[in-house]
Design a protein around this motif. Structure first.
Motif, PDB file in Angstrom:
ATOM      1  N   ALA A 170       0.877  -1.227   0.122  1.00 35.62           N
ATOM      2  CA  ALA A 170       0.169   0.053  -0.042  1.00 35.62           C
ATOM      3  C   ALA A 170       0.604   1.268  -0.071  1.00 35.62           C
ATOM      4  O   ALA A 170       0.501   2.345  -0.308  1.00 35.62           O
ATOM      5  CB  ALA A 170      -0.829   0.077   1.037  1.00 35.62           C
ATOM      6  N   LEU A 171       2.078   1.137   0.474  1.00 36.05           N
ATOM      7  CA  LEU A 171       3.032   2.298   0.505  1.00 36.05           C
ATOM      8  C   LEU A 171       4.156   2.256  -0.222  1.00 36.05           C
ATOM      9  O   LEU A 171       5.021   2.998  -0.295  1.00 36.05           O
ATOM     10  CB  LEU A 171       3.425   2.509   2.229  1.00 36.05           C
ATOM     11  CG  LEU A 171       2.469   2.719   3.038  1.00 36.05           C
ATOM     12  CD1 LEU A 171       3.236   3.000   4.674  1.00 36.05           C
ATOM     13  CD2 LEU A 171       1.552   3.939   2.992  1.00 36.05           C
ATOM     14  N   SER A 172       4.141   1.303  -1.044  1.00 41.08           N
ATOM     15  CA  SER A 172       5.406   1.116  -2.059  1.00 41.08           C
ATOM     16  C   SER A 172       4.931   0.858  -3.486  1.00 41.08           C
ATOM     17  O   SER A 172       5.782   0.742  -4.460  1.00 41.08           O
ATOM     18  CB  SER A 172       6.174   0.186  -1.911  1.00 41.08           C
ATOM     19  OG  SER A 172       5.557  -1.389  -1.452  1.00 41.08           O
ATOM     20  N   PHE A 173       3.605   1.236  -3.648  1.00 41.04           N
ATOM     21  CA  PHE A 173       3.170   0.978  -5.224  1.00 41.04           C
ATOM     22  C   PHE A 173       2.177   2.012  -5.412  1.00 41.04           C
ATOM     23  O   PHE A 173       1.170   2.282  -4.389  1.00 41.04           O
ATOM     24  CB  PHE A 173       2.368  -0.518  -5.552  1.00 41.04           C
ATOM     25  CG  PHE A 173       3.355  -1.617  -5.621  1.00 41.04           C
ATOM     26  CD1 PHE A 173       4.202  -1.784  -6.888  1.00 41.04           C
ATOM     27  CD2 PHE A 173       3.733  -2.368  -4.575  1.00 41.04           C
ATOM     28  CE1 PHE A 173       5.143  -2.635  -6.792  1.00 41.04           C
ATOM     29  CE2 PHE A 173       4.643  -3.220  -4.436  1.00 41.04           C
ATOM     30  CZ  PHE A 173       5.245  -3.455  -5.928  1.00 41.04           C
ATOM     31  N   ALA A 174       2.154   2.664  -6.780  1.00 43.08           N
ATOM     32  CA  ALA A 174       0.874   3.466  -6.905  1.00 43.08           C
ATOM     33  C   ALA A 174      -0.354   2.920  -7.192  1.00 43.08           C
ATOM     34  O   ALA A 174      -0.630   1.863  -7.301  1.00 43.08           O
ATOM     35  CB  ALA A 174       1.192   4.255  -8.208  1.00 43.08           C
ATOM     36  N   PRO A 175      -1.354   3.810  -7.149  1.00 41.89           N
ATOM     37  CA  PRO A 175      -2.751   3.194  -7.537  1.00 41.89           C
ATOM     38  C   PRO A 175      -2.796   2.645  -8.902  1.00 41.89           C
ATOM     39  O   PRO A 175      -2.166   3.226  -9.781  1.00 41.89           O
ATOM     40  CB  PRO A 175      -3.751   4.695  -7.356  1.00 41.89           C
ATOM     41  CG  PRO A 175      -2.920   5.492  -6.498  1.00 41.89           C
ATOM     42  CD  PRO A 175      -1.558   5.272  -6.766  1.00 41.89           C
ATOM     43  N   GLY A 176      -3.545   1.568  -9.063  1.00 44.07           N
ATOM     44  CA  GLY A 176      -3.452   0.828 -10.302  1.00 44.07           C
ATOM     45  C   GLY A 176      -2.295  -0.051 -10.356  1.00 44.07           C
ATOM     46  O   GLY A 176      -2.028  -0.895 -11.482  1.00 44.07           O
ATOM     47  N   ALA A 177      -1.324   0.058  -9.564  1.00 48.40           N
ATOM     48  CA  ALA A 177      -0.222  -1.100  -9.412  1.00 48.40           C
ATOM     49  C   ALA A 177      -0.152  -1.884  -8.205  1.00 48.40           C
ATOM     50  O   ALA A 177       0.541  -2.464  -7.898  1.00 48.40           O
ATOM     51  CB  ALA A 177       1.108  -0.294  -9.942  1.00 48.40           C
ATOM     52  N   GLY A 178      -1.513  -1.697  -7.456  1.00 44.36           N
ATOM     53  CA  GLY A 178      -1.640  -2.807  -6.335  1.00 44.36           C
ATOM     54  C   GLY A 178      -1.436  -1.920  -5.110  1.00 44.36           C
ATOM     55  O   GLY A 178      -1.335  -2.301  -3.951  1.00 44.36           O
ATOM     56  N   GLY A 179      -1.304  -0.685  -5.089  1.00 41.89           N
ATOM     57  CA  GLY A 179      -1.088   0.333  -3.604  1.00 41.89           C
ATOM     58  C   GLY A 179      -1.855   1.482  -3.810  1.00 41.89           C
ATOM     59  O   GLY A 179      -2.897   1.512  -4.517  1.00 41.89           O
ATOM     60  N   VAL A 180      -1.371   2.517  -2.837  1.00 40.00           N
ATOM     61  CA  VAL A 180      -2.087   3.681  -2.336  1.00 40.00           C
ATOM     62  C   VAL A 180      -1.501   4.608  -2.855  1.00 40.00           C
ATOM     63  O   VAL A 180      -1.732   5.744  -3.458  1.00 40.00           O
ATOM     64  CB  VAL A 180      -2.775   3.746  -0.911  1.00 40.00           C
ATOM     65  CG1 VAL A 180      -3.151   5.191  -0.598  1.00 40.00           C
ATOM     66  CG2 VAL A 180      -3.418   2.423  -0.554  1.00 40.00           C
ATOM     67  N   VAL A 181      -0.073   4.773  -2.570  1.00 44.05           N
ATOM     68  CA  VAL A 181       1.060   5.762  -2.756  1.00 44.05           C
ATOM     69  C   VAL A 181       2.378   4.916  -2.528  1.00 44.05           C
ATOM     70  O   VAL A 181       2.657   4.157  -1.704  1.00 44.05           O
ATOM     71  CB  VAL A 181       0.829   6.878  -1.686  1.00 44.05           C
ATOM     72  CG1 VAL A 181       1.208   6.226  -0.246  1.00 44.05           C
ATOM     73  CG2 VAL A 181       1.944   8.043  -2.090  1.00 44.05           C
ATOM     74  N   ASN A 182       3.186   5.580  -3.536  1.00 43.91           N
ATOM     75  CA  ASN A 182       4.548   4.936  -3.571  1.00 43.91           C
ATOM     76  C   ASN A 182       5.601   5.992  -2.756  1.00 43.91           C
ATOM     77  O   ASN A 182       6.165   6.883  -3.268  1.00 43.91           O
ATOM     78  CB  ASN A 182       5.168   5.051  -5.155  1.00 43.91           C
ATOM     79  CG  ASN A 182       6.545   4.275  -5.169  1.00 43.91           C
ATOM     80  OD1 ASN A 182       7.091   4.064  -4.003  1.00 43.91           O
ATOM     81  ND2 ASN A 182       6.528   3.347  -6.313  1.00 43.91           N
ATOM     82  N   LEU A 183       5.581   5.610  -1.306  1.00 44.16           N
ATOM     83  CA  LEU A 183       6.093   6.609  -0.393  1.00 44.16           C
ATOM     84  C   LEU A 183       7.682   6.660  -0.743  1.00 44.16           C
ATOM     85  O   LEU A 183       8.192   7.778  -0.707  1.00 44.16           O
ATOM     86  CB  LEU A 183       5.659   6.346   1.020  1.00 44.16           C
ATOM     87  CG  LEU A 183       6.206   7.073   2.174  1.00 44.16           C
ATOM     88  CD1 LEU A 183       5.520   8.388   1.972  1.00 44.16           C
ATOM     89  CD2 LEU A 183       5.753   6.528   3.417  1.00 44.16           C
ATOM     90  N   PRO A 184       8.454   5.416  -0.902  1.00 41.25           N
ATOM     91  CA  PRO A 184       9.735   5.557  -1.039  1.00 41.25           C
ATOM     92  C   PRO A 184      10.053   6.513  -2.375  1.00 41.25           C
ATOM     93  O   PRO A 184      11.144   7.143  -2.232  1.00 41.25           O
ATOM     94  CB  PRO A 184      10.338   4.098  -1.334  1.00 41.25           C
ATOM     95  CG  PRO A 184       9.223   3.346  -0.651  1.00 41.25           C
ATOM     96  CD  PRO A 184       8.016   3.934  -0.849  1.00 41.25           C
ATOM     97  N   ALA A 185       9.447   6.580  -3.399  1.00 37.65           N
ATOM     98  CA  ALA A 185       9.590   7.204  -4.612  1.00 37.65           C
ATOM     99  C   ALA A 185       9.813   8.665  -4.284  1.00 37.65           C
ATOM    100  O   ALA A 185      10.260   9.497  -4.401  1.00 37.65           O
ATOM    101  CB  ALA A 185       8.650   6.833  -5.724  1.00 37.65           C
ATOM    102  N   ILE A 186       8.555   9.072  -3.195  1.00 39.75           N
ATOM    103  CA  ILE A 186       8.316  10.535  -2.935  1.00 39.75           C
ATOM    104  C   ILE A 186       9.560  10.759  -1.951  1.00 39.75           C
ATOM    105  O   ILE A 186      10.158  12.035  -2.222  1.00 39.75           O
ATOM    106  CB  ILE A 186       7.218  10.727  -2.079  1.00 39.75           C
ATOM    107  CG1 ILE A 186       6.019  10.735  -3.078  1.00 39.75           C
ATOM    108  CG2 ILE A 186       6.900  11.972  -1.689  1.00 39.75           C
ATOM    109  CD1 ILE A 186       4.725  10.604  -2.692  1.00 39.75           C
TER     110      ILE A 186
END
Length: 489
Positions: A170-186
Motif C-alpha cells: 500500500a505504501l510502495s506502489f501507486a494506485p493501479g499497480a496494487g497500492g495507495v501511494v509509492n512513499l519511497p519514490a516520494i
C-alpha cells in the motif's frame, strides 16, 4: 478634429508595425543574444556559475542514463522482443549515436542552458521551441518519476535481503499497480531536491561518486551472469519478429535521456564549445558499452519467459545464478545508489530547461530566480520536486516509461532538424564541433527517431496529444504575450 486625425494616425501606425501571427509564432532568438545574456563571453557574467569540466559533465550524462532503464526496463522489453532485445538496444544506441553528433554541434554553437529548447528557439522559431520545451518538461519529469518508482522496487529488495523487512504494498506502489501511494519514490525525490538546492557543483560531485559505483556494480552483474550463459536461452531469438524488436527499442529509448541532460548544463561548464561535445560523445560510448554487456549477460543467463513482471530483475537473476543472496544484495545496493543519481540528474535537467524558458518569458519568472548564495534556482527546484513527487507517488511505471520515450524522441528529432537549419541560415557561426558526414547523419537521425516514435503504443500518443493541447492553451494565454521577443523592435 486634429486629435481625431492623430488617433487615426496612431492606429494606422500600430496596424503597420504590429507583427503578423505567423511572425510571432516563428520569431527566432538570435544566437548572439543567447550567448551574451548567459555571460559566456565574460567570466564574471551570467546568473549560473561555470564550474564544471569534462569529467563532471560526463558524470552527469552517464548518471542520467545508466540506471534510467537497465536496472528494470528488461522486465518490460524482453517480453516484447525476446532475446532480440539485444538488437533493440543496438537500434536505440544507433539512433542516440546519430543524435549525439547533432547535439554536439548545436551544443558547441549555442552553449546555453535549455538544451534542445534553446536550439529550437534559435533555429525553428518560438512556437516550435515552446512545444519542444514542453516535451522536455514532460521527458524529465516523467523520467525522474519512472526511475523513482524503480528505486522503490530495489529498495524493497535490498531491505528484504538484508533485514527481512518489506515496505507494505500500500505504501510502495501507486494506485493501479496494487497500492495507495509509492512513499519511497516520494522520499527519493525530496532527497534529490535538497541536494540540488545546495548547488550544481556539489550535486555533480555527489553524482560522480555514484556513477563510479553503478558502473562497478553493473560490470559485476555481467561477470557473474556470464558464468551461467546458455545459448539455449537465446532461442527463439525474436518470437514477435521485427515488430517486437521495434516496440522494445521504442520503450528502451528513454534510457538514453542522459545525452540531453549533458546539454542542459551549457551555462555551468568551463569552455563549453569544447567541453560539451566531448562530454556528449564520451557519455554515449560508455553507456552503450555497459548496456550491451548487461543485456547480453541477462538474456543469456535467464530464459526470456521469466522476465515479465519480475521485480528488481537483475538482482533476482544473480540470486538464481549463484544460489546465494549476497550477490543480489550487492546488486540491489548498487541499484539503490545508481537510481538515486539518475533522479538527481534528470531533476537537475528539468530545472535548467524551465530556467531557460522562464528567462525568455515562456513560463513564470519563478523558475529563473536564482538564490544569491547557492546560485541555483531554489524555488523552481521546489516546484519541480512537487510535480515529480506527485507523478512518482501516484502513477504506475509502464505509462511513465513510454511517455519519457515520446518526449525524448521528439526533442532528439528537433535537434537533428535544427542542425540542418542552422547550417543553412547561419553558416558563419563559430562551431566547436561539426557533424561528420553532413547532411547524411542528421537525416538518418530524423528517420530513426520517426521509426521509434511509430513503435510507441496508441495510449502514449493519446496522452502526448493531451499534453500538447495543454501546451497550446498555455502558449496562447500566457507565453505569446509574455515572450521577451514580443516587441518587434
Amino acid at each position: 478634429m486634429g486629435a481625431t486625425h492623430a488617433r487615426d494616425d496612431d492606429a494606422e501606425e500600430a496596424r503597420v508595425s504590429a507583427p503578423s501571427v505567423r511572425s510571432q509564432l516563428f520569431r527566432r532568438k538570435p544566437v548572439v543574444d543567447m550567448v551574451e545574456e548567459t555571460g559566456a563571453g565574460r567570466p564574471e557574467g551570467g546568473a549560473l556559475a561555470r564550474r564544471m569540466g569534462v569529467g563532471q559533465l560526463m558524470g552527469l550524462g552517464i548518471g542520467a542514463t545508466i540506471g534510467t532503464g537497465i536496472f528494470f526496463v528488461l522486465t518490460s522489453a524482453v517480453p516484447e522482443a525476446g532475446p532480440a532485445v539485444i538488437v533493440s538496444f543496438v537500434l536505440a544506441a544507433i539512433t542516440a549515436g546519430f543524435t549525439a553528433l547533432c547535439y554536439a554541434e548545436l551544443a558547441s554553437t549555442i552553449p546555453v542552458a535549455g538544451s534542445s529548447y534553446s536550439y529550437a528557439y534559435a533555429t525553428l522559431g518560438e512556437v516550435v521551441a515552446y512545444v519542444v520545451g514542453w516535451c522536455l518538461v514532460l521527458e524529465y519529469a516523467v523520467s525522474s518519476a519512472a526511475v523513482s518508482v524503480g528505486w522503490s522496487e530495489y529498495l524493497n529488495e535490498l531491505l528484504d535481503d538484508t533485514i527481512g523487512l518489506r515496505i507494505p504494498d500500500a505504501l510502495s506502489f501507486a494506485p493501479g499497480a496494487g497500492g495507495v501511494v509509492n512513499l519511497p519514490a516520494i522520499v527519493l525525490v525530496t532527497l534529490c531536491a535538497l541536494l540540488l538546492v545546495r548547488g550544481a557543483s556539489e550535486s555533480a560531485r555527489a553524482n560522480a561518486v555514484m556513477v563510479v559505483l553503478k558502473i562497478v556494480v553493473l560490470l559485476f552483474f555481467a561477470a557473474v551472469a556470464f558464468t551461467a550463459f546458455e545459448a539455449g536461452n537465446l532461442s527463439p531469438f525474436a518470437p514477435l519478429g521485427a515488430a517486437g524488436v521495434g516496440a522494445a527499442a521504442s520503450s528502451i529509448f528513454f534510457s538514453f535521456i542522459g545525452l540531453d541532460a549533458v546539454s542542459t548544463a551549457g551555462e555551468e561548464v568551463r569552455d563549453p564549445r569544447r567541453t560539451l561535445p566531448r562530454a556528449i560523445i564520451g557519455s554515449l560510448i560508455v553507456v552503450t558499452t555497459v548496456y550491451l554487456l548487461v543485456a547480453v549477460a541477462a538474456v543469456g543467463a535467464q530464459a526470456a519467459g521469466l522476465f515479465e513482471g519480475q521485480e528488481a530483475g537483475l538482482a533476482v537473476i544473480l540470486e538464481n545464478v549463484t544460489g546465494s543472496r549476497w550477490p543480489a544484495i550487492v546488486l540491489a545496493a548498487g541499484a539503490v545508489i545508481s537510481i538515486f543519481s539518475v533522479t538527481l540528474v534528470t531533476m537537475y535537467g528539468q530545472t535548467r530547461i524551465l530556467f531557460a524558458m522562464s528567462r525568455d518569458g515562456m513560463v513564470p519568472s519563478l523558475f529563473s530566480r536564482v538564490d544569491p548564495r547557492t546560485l541555483t534556482p531554489v524555488r523552481g527546484t521546489v516546484a519541480v520536486a512537487l510535480f515529480v513527487g506527485a507523478l512518482a507517488g501516484f502513477v504506475p511505471l509502464d505509462f511513465l516509461v513510454d511517455l519519457t520515450s515520446m518526449g525524448t524522441l521528439v526533442a532528439f528529432l528537433v535537434v537533428s532538424v535544427g542542425v540542418m537549419v542552422l547550417r543553412s541560415t547561419r553558416p558563419d557561426l563559430p562551431r566547436g564541433f561539426r557533424v561528420p558526414g553532413y547532411p547524411v547523419v542528421p537525416v538518418l537521425s530524423v528517420l530513426f527517431c520517426l521509426y521509434l516514435l511509430y513503435g510507441l503504443p496508441p495510449v502514449t500518443w493519446g496522452l502526448f496529444a493531451l499534453w500538447l493541447t495543454l501546451a497550446a492553451v498555455l502558449y496562447v494565454t500566457y507565453a505569446r504575450t509574455h515572450s521577451r521577443l514580443r516587441d518587434p523592435r
